[in-house]
Design a protein around this motif. Structure first.
Motif, short mmCIF file in Angstrom:
data_model
loop_
_atom_site.label_atom_id
_atom_site.label_comp_id
_atom_site.label_asym_id
_atom_site.label_seq_id
_atom_site.Cartn_x
_atom_site.Cartn_y
_atom_site.Cartn_z
N ASP A 272 0.70 4.05 -2.79
CA ASP A 272 0.39 5.44 -2.40
C ASP A 272 1.49 6.39 -2.87
N SER B 296 -5.61 1.07 -8.32
CA SER B 296 -6.51 1.39 -7.20
C SER B 296 -7.95 1.48 -7.66
N ASP B 297 -8.12 1.75 -8.97
CA ASP B 297 -9.46 1.86 -9.55
C ASP B 297 -9.93 0.53 -10.15
N ARG C 154 -13.07 7.68 -10.01
CA ARG C 154 -13.71 7.60 -8.70
C ARG C 154 -13.74 8.95 -7.99
N SER D 228 0.99 6.94 -6.49
CA SER D 228 -0.15 7.83 -6.72
C SER D 228 0.24 9.28 -6.46
N LYS E 179 0.84 -1.21 0.00
CA LYS E 179 0.00 0.00 0.00
C LYS E 179 0.87 1.25 0.00
N ASP F 10 -13.31 9.17 -4.33
CA ASP F 10 -12.45 9.20 -3.14
C ASP F 10 -11.02 8.78 -3.46
N GLY F 11 -10.16 8.88 -2.45
CA GLY F 11 -8.77 8.49 -2.63
C GLY F 11 -7.91 9.65 -3.10
#
Length: 718
Positions: free
Chosen positions: A488, A667-668, A531, A491, A484, A533-534
């Protein structure tokens, strides 16, 4: 009062994670500062400091003219205060009923505004689940209040309200207009279950479900489509109405518009400097034969807009320009069809509002072309078809490969698959040049293929790869926590690159803003994401893009409402259909001289903030596609506006932007499929840049969306 805990975010530091939050304030202060536009917190505070609450209430009831002695209150404002005070007494009574049952000020105000009914309190006492008619109040919220008012867990009105909620809200979320009985029972059981101190207080059983459902079927609230599926009476009526009306129109033909259609086509090709495909010629011929209903469908780049113009030009031989109108769901889409066709255009909702004001409730135009038909759900399609005259020619144009509509039903797709009307499908792809590949790539993606050489640089397409090195090996080696962190971190890099790209458009956007080219300002550059959120969801992207594209430091240009921070010049989206105070742009400086009027503002309209008044607690937003200024109280800003530098792909359906950036990561994963990517890249007029992980893009292209919605139309046609 706030309940929650402090959590540490690796990028943003310590943040308070709210589990519960309630503002404690007097009802009178709430009335003065939030119910009446123009009072604001400062003046409300002054009034309450000048008079004690009881005395102020007496003044408002008996001698309101005393308030003219307060600085900031003149005759016009006093009139508004007294008018609203009389209404507020009803709101206060509502509050006295619902507050002890657990309703918040916000919910009470929404209920009051929605119903505006002098017998509301009596009705709510009989059936408190009526509040579910209010947008934003679902079964859980209504049920909590209803049980606070004494409704028993096994009460029939509770169970029936929950079934109604599922039939409307749940099916809307899923996109279905019909639902399997087994699924209905499963969802119903979860919604009705009440647990307390880890023990189940109430649990629903199937026998009770069958009995109550039978009652609702007998009362024609629910309709049984077959042994397995049910629908709401409204959706059953709406979709059957669509079938019947389209079949009726299919059987109704006029004489030919021109006697020699081949000669007309030859002349039109020379005039438009475009050689029509055989399918495009067929479309022109069908319209010439006098059909009252017709579907033109085609994928990206097949020339739908071009042939739509040729068809409307043919119809203009028989009808005047004012008899012909185009419409689409969004303002941007309707503006685009207006520019490409040369004919008047409107949003569907605006068109329907005009029809509502007429005695016969019917649209006056002889020809109506609906563009981006795939976006239109069953309810709206029903309303539009219901507003057509028997002799009106109705042309539906759309792309069946796009995402299905938001809301229940999929009428455009169902009409095509069930061959309910004459249909022409365009398949020939027109490419502008070898260096322009959006339409080519879009159609490869539509077929579940990864476009060849998508990593190359093209005039209109670029993929910026931010793949994690050896990701799939790392996935097998690292713990979930470590993996993760790696994702992250990646991202973060993608986010920074999107901000870097956005910055390259900053000067152009500033020039559009300063030269009052508002339409260009809102359509020149758009980030769209899978999306909400995130880190790469639209909510965070909007905050980040605001800091890049429209940073402000002076307090006068910043409105901080906690839930939302807006700057002068921000691009925003309106989020609910609602009547609002409006002003024509030419009259804006005269807004104090009875220039304000009420007008319906629709969910999805994109505008720009151009003025705010903190003393009066008012903000004004200009919507260029509708050429209208809307006045918002700060409370309305909280409820109805969001930043729109970034939008979800679903939200941009039907719209077109000059330049688009799309983030894409694993993540999507749950959302990524060929239909979503196809819809996303075809939103770009000139250029699309995808910033993300190449393996996520490949997976999305190969993952064909085969979702088939459960609909009444399909059930009836089976």
């Amino acid at each position: 009062m706030a309940k929650g805990q402090w959590v540490k975010h690796k990028k943003y530091g310590y943040q308070f994670n709210f589990l519960e939050f309630e503002v404690q304030e007097s009802e009178l202060f709430y009335f003065l500062s939030r119910v009446i536009k123009g009072i604001g917190k400062n003046l409300a505070k002054t009034l309450l400091e000048t008079y004690e609450e009881e005395k102020l209430i007496t003044i408002l009831d008996k001698t309101p003219n005393e308030l003219l002695n307060i600085k900031g209150i003149k005759a016009k404002k006093l009139k508004k205060i007294t008018e609203n005070w009389n209404k507020f007494k009803e709101l206060k009574s509502l509050s006295e009923l619902l507050t002890p049952a657990g309703a918040t000020h916000n919910i009470i105000n929404k209920i009051y505004k929605h119903f505006d009914d002098i017998k509301l309190i009596e009705k709510l006492k009989i059936n408190p689940y009526l509040m579910m008619e209010v947008k934003g109040i679902g079964f859980k919220s209504a049920d909590k209040i209803a049980r606070g008012l004494g409704i028993k867990p096994n009460a029939k009105e509770r169970i029936k309200a929950c079934i109604n909620f599922i039939m409307i809200d749940y099916t809307n979320q899923q996109g279905n207009s019909a639902i399997n009985l087994s699924e209905l029972f499963e969802v119903l059981s979860k919604e009705l279950k009440i647990e307390s101190d880890e023990s189940i207080v109430f649990e629903f059983n199937e026998d009770e479900f069958i009995l109550i459902l039978r009652e609702m079927i007998d009362d024609e609230i629910i309709v049984k489509l077959n042994e397995e599926k049910v629908t709401s009476s409204f959706l059953n009526y709406a979709e059957n109405f669509i079938i019947d009306e389209l079949k009726k129109k299919s059987d109704n033909k006029d004489i030919n518009i021109v006697s020699d259609i081949d000669s007309y086509i030859e002349i039109k090709q020379k005039e438009m400097k475009f050689k029509f495909s055989n399918q495009q010629k067929e479309a022109i011929k069908i319209v010439n034969e006098g059909y009252k209903i017709f579907v033109l469908c085609g994928y990206a780049g097949t020339g739908k807009s071009t042939i739509s113009k040729a068809i409307l030009d043919l119809l203009s031989i028989k009808y005047t320009q004012k008899d012909i109108i185009c419409c689409a769901l969004s303002g941007i889409a309707s503006d685009r069809i207006r520019k490409t066709s040369g004919y008047s255009a409107s949003t569907i909702q605006s068109l329907l509002l005009k029809a509502e004001k007429l005695d016969n409730k019917k649209l006056q135009q002889n020809v109506i072309l609906l563009d981006e038909s795939s976006m239109v759900n069953s309810e709206l399609m029903f309303k539009l078809i219901r507003a057509l005259n028997d002799e009106t020619i109705f042309i539906m144009v759309g792309d069946p490969a796009q995402l299905p509509p938001i809301g229940a039903g999929n009428p455009f797709s169902d009409i095509i698959s069930n061959k309910l009307v004459p249909i022409v499908e365009l398949t020939k792809i027109y490419r502008q040049s070898e260096d322009k590949v959006i339409t080519l790539f879009a159609n490869e993606i539509r077929n579940g293929a990864v476009p060849q050489n998508y990593m190359s640089h093209y005039e209109d397409f670029e993929f910026q790869n931010f793949a994690i090195n050896n990701y799939f090996q790392l996935k097998n080696k690292l713990t979930q926590k470590d993996l993760k962190e790696v994702r992250d971190s990646n991202s973060d890099k993608i986010l920074e690159q999107i901000k870097y790209i956005a910055k390259s458009y900053k000067n152009t956007l500033a020039n559009f803003y300063n030269s009052k080219k508002s339409y260009e300002y809102i359509t020149h550059f758009q980030v769209i994401a899978p999306r909400k959120d995130g880190l790469l969801g639209v909510e965070n992207l909007n905050i980040q893009l605001q800091s890049v594209l429209n940073p402000k430091t002076d307090e006068a240009s910043i409105l901080d409402l906690g839930r939302i921070i807006l700057h002068i010049g921000d691009k925003v989206v309106h989020t609910q259909n609602q009547d609002m105070d409006c002003i024509l742009p030419k009259n804006f400086k005269l807004k104090g001289q009875n220039q304000i009027f009420r007008n319906r503002i629709f969910n999805g309209m994109i505008g720009m903030v151009f003025q705010m008044d903190k003393e009066e607690e008012l903000m004004w937003v200009y919507y260029p596609t509708d050429d209208i200024v809307v006045e918002y109280s700060f409370d309305e800003v909280r409820d109805l506006l969001k930043l729109s530098y970034a939008l979800t792909i679903h939200k941009t359906q039907g719209s077109e932007y000059k330049n688009i950036v799309i983030p894409m990561t694993l993540s999507d994963f749950m959302m990524l499929n060929s239909k979503l990517i196809y819809t996303a890249i075809t939103r770009a007029k000139d250029r699309v840049v995808i910033v993300g992980e190449n393996y996520a893009f490949k997976m999305a292209c190969k993952r064909k969306d085969v979702t088939i919605r459960d609909t009444v139309i399909n059930s009836v046609q089976e």
